[in-house]
Design a protein around this motif. Structure first.
Motif, short mmCIF file in Angstrom:
data_model
loop_
_atom_site.label_atom_id
_atom_site.label_comp_id
_atom_site.label_asym_id
_atom_site.label_seq_id
_atom_site.Cartn_x
_atom_site.Cartn_y
_atom_site.Cartn_z
N GLY A 1 5.92 -10.85 3.22
CA GLY A 1 4.73 -10.46 3.97
C GLY A 1 4.94 -9.74 5.29
N GLN A 2 6.17 -9.35 5.60
CA GLN A 2 6.42 -8.64 6.86
C GLN A 2 6.32 -7.13 6.65
OE1 GLN A 2 9.83 -10.04 9.03
NE2 GLN A 2 9.69 -12.06 8.10
N TYR B 1 4.74 9.27 7.37
CA TYR B 1 4.70 7.84 7.68
C TYR B 1 4.56 7.11 6.35
CZ TYR B 1 2.87 3.26 8.80
OH TYR B 1 2.69 1.91 8.86
N GLU B 2 5.40 6.10 6.16
CA GLU B 2 5.28 5.24 4.99
C GLU B 2 5.32 3.80 5.48
OE1 GLU B 2 8.37 6.28 2.24
OE2 GLU B 2 7.34 8.10 1.61
N GLY B 3 4.33 3.02 5.12
CA GLY B 3 4.27 1.61 5.48
C GLY B 3 4.66 0.76 4.28
N TYR B 4 5.54 -0.20 4.50
CA TYR B 4 6.02 -1.08 3.43
C TYR B 4 5.75 -2.52 3.82
CZ TYR B 4 8.56 2.95 1.66
OH TYR B 4 8.89 4.18 1.16
N GLU B 5 5.65 -3.36 2.81
CA GLU B 5 5.49 -4.80 3.03
C GLU B 5 6.61 -5.50 2.27
OE1 GLU B 5 2.33 -7.96 1.57
OE2 GLU B 5 1.48 -6.57 3.06
N SER B 6 7.26 -6.44 2.94
CA SER B 6 8.36 -7.18 2.30
C SER B 6 7.80 -8.28 1.41
CB SER B 6 9.29 -7.78 3.36
OG SER B 6 8.64 -8.81 4.05
N SER B 7 8.65 -8.83 0.58
CA SER B 7 8.23 -9.90 -0.33
C SER B 7 7.75 -11.14 0.42
CB SER B 7 9.37 -10.26 -1.27
OG SER B 7 10.55 -10.53 -0.54
N TYR C 1 13.23 7.40 11.41
CA TYR C 1 13.59 6.06 11.85
C TYR C 1 12.81 5.00 11.09
CZ TYR C 1 9.53 6.41 15.04
OH TYR C 1 8.28 6.58 15.58
N ILE C 2 13.43 3.83 11.02
CA ILE C 2 12.81 2.63 10.45
C ILE C 2 12.35 1.81 11.64
CG2 ILE C 2 13.22 0.48 9.21
CD1 ILE C 2 15.48 1.99 7.70
N GLU C 3 11.15 1.29 11.58
CA GLU C 3 10.62 0.44 12.63
C GLU C 3 10.23 -0.90 12.00
OE1 GLU C 3 7.77 1.22 16.39
OE2 GLU C 3 6.98 1.88 14.45
N ALA C 4 10.77 -2.00 12.55
CA ALA C 4 10.51 -3.32 11.98
C ALA C 4 10.39 -4.35 13.09
CB ALA C 4 11.62 -3.71 11.02
N GLY C 5 9.83 -5.50 12.74
CA GLY C 5 9.62 -6.58 13.71
C GLY C 5 10.89 -7.29 14.13
N SER C 6 11.98 -7.12 13.39
CA SER C 6 13.25 -7.75 13.76
C SER C 6 14.40 -6.89 13.23
CB SER C 6 13.35 -9.16 13.17
OG SER C 6 13.49 -9.10 11.77
N LYS D 1 18.64 -14.36 -0.45
CA LYS D 1 17.83 -13.68 -1.45
C LYS D 1 17.49 -12.29 -0.91
CE LYS D 1 13.70 -14.24 -4.18
NZ LYS D 1 12.50 -15.02 -4.41
N LYS D 2 17.71 -11.30 -1.73
CA LYS D 2 17.44 -9.92 -1.32
C LYS D 2 15.94 -9.70 -1.23
CE LYS D 2 18.64 -5.19 -2.40
NZ LYS D 2 19.35 -4.30 -3.30
N ARG D 3 15.49 -9.17 -0.11
CA ARG D 3 14.06 -8.89 0.07
C ARG D 3 13.67 -7.69 -0.75
NH1 ARG D 3 13.63 -9.36 6.56
NH2 ARG D 3 13.19 -11.57 6.66
N LYS D 4 12.49 -7.75 -1.29
CA LYS D 4 11.90 -6.62 -2.01
C LYS D 4 10.83 -6.03 -1.11
CE LYS D 4 13.63 -7.64 -6.20
NZ LYS D 4 14.79 -6.97 -6.62
N PHE D 5 10.63 -4.73 -1.23
CA PHE D 5 9.62 -4.04 -0.42
C PHE D 5 8.73 -3.22 -1.34
CE2 PHE D 5 13.16 -4.84 2.37
CZ PHE D 5 12.57 -5.22 3.55
#
Length: 179
Positions: free
Chosen positions: A78-79, A70-76, A155-160, A54-58
């Motif tokens: 919760g990440q 700086y832009e902060g996003y949350e995935s569908s 750059y994109i910075e993410a937990g994984s 399933k494609k994640r939405k942000f």
């Protein structure tokens, strides 16, 4: 060597049969034919299931501008993911040097070139993907860097790594890059 040749012939034969290749007259091939007696397991292609993710939405949750953006996003699910435009250097060589310093703190898993943006904003940029040591959550954070030209890099910075790649492929990222 002889056994390997026989196995190769059998494998090609099974491949051809499963792909519906027509055979010369006189060779009668049954569709139920199985080579399990030879130690192989063959299943009809119709029973093979493809895995679809399933494609994640942000969604954008925060934004600020101070020596870049700086832009902060949350995935569908919760990440959190950050999209950072670093413009705190004064020259292009300083930007490349700073970006390289940040990349060297991790392990590079991919390098290359990629187009970013759309229409007249479409630009070719150098892209680098890096993974960093595990953090307190047990995940290996990842960053995807790209540099086009001038005194800025992004750059994109993410937990994984998967989360970073999902964000890079998202509609939200494409929108952010078109400005």
């Amino acid at each position: 060597m002889r056994r390997l040749s026989f196995q190769l012939i059998i494998a090609l034969f099974v491949f051809a049969v499963s792909n519906g290749t027509t055979w010369p007259a006189g060779l009668n091939v049954k569709s139920e034919w199985s080579i399990t007696s030879l130690g192989y397991r063959a299943e009809p292609l119709s029973s093979v299931q493809t895995r679809t993710r399933k494609k994640r939405k942000f969604k954008l949750v925060s934004r600020s501008s101070e020596s870049g953006s700086y832009e902060g996003y949350e995935s569908s699910d919760g990440q959190e993911v950050s999209l950072i435009g670093a413009c705190y250097t004064s020259t292009a060589p300083e930007a490349r040097q700073e970006m390289q310093r940040m990349i060297s703190e991790g392990r590079v898993v991919q390098r290359g070139w990629r187009h970013y943006g759309h229409g007249r904003h479409r630009r070719l940029g150098k892209r680098t993907v890096a993974i960093y040591p595990k953090d307190e959550s047990g995940e290996k954070p990842a960053k995807i860097f790209w540099y086009v030209d001038g005194p800025c890099f992004s750059y994109i910075e993410a937990g994984s790594l998967q989360l970073a790649l999902d964000f890079e492929r998202s509609d939200q990222f494409a929108k952010a890059q078109s400005y």
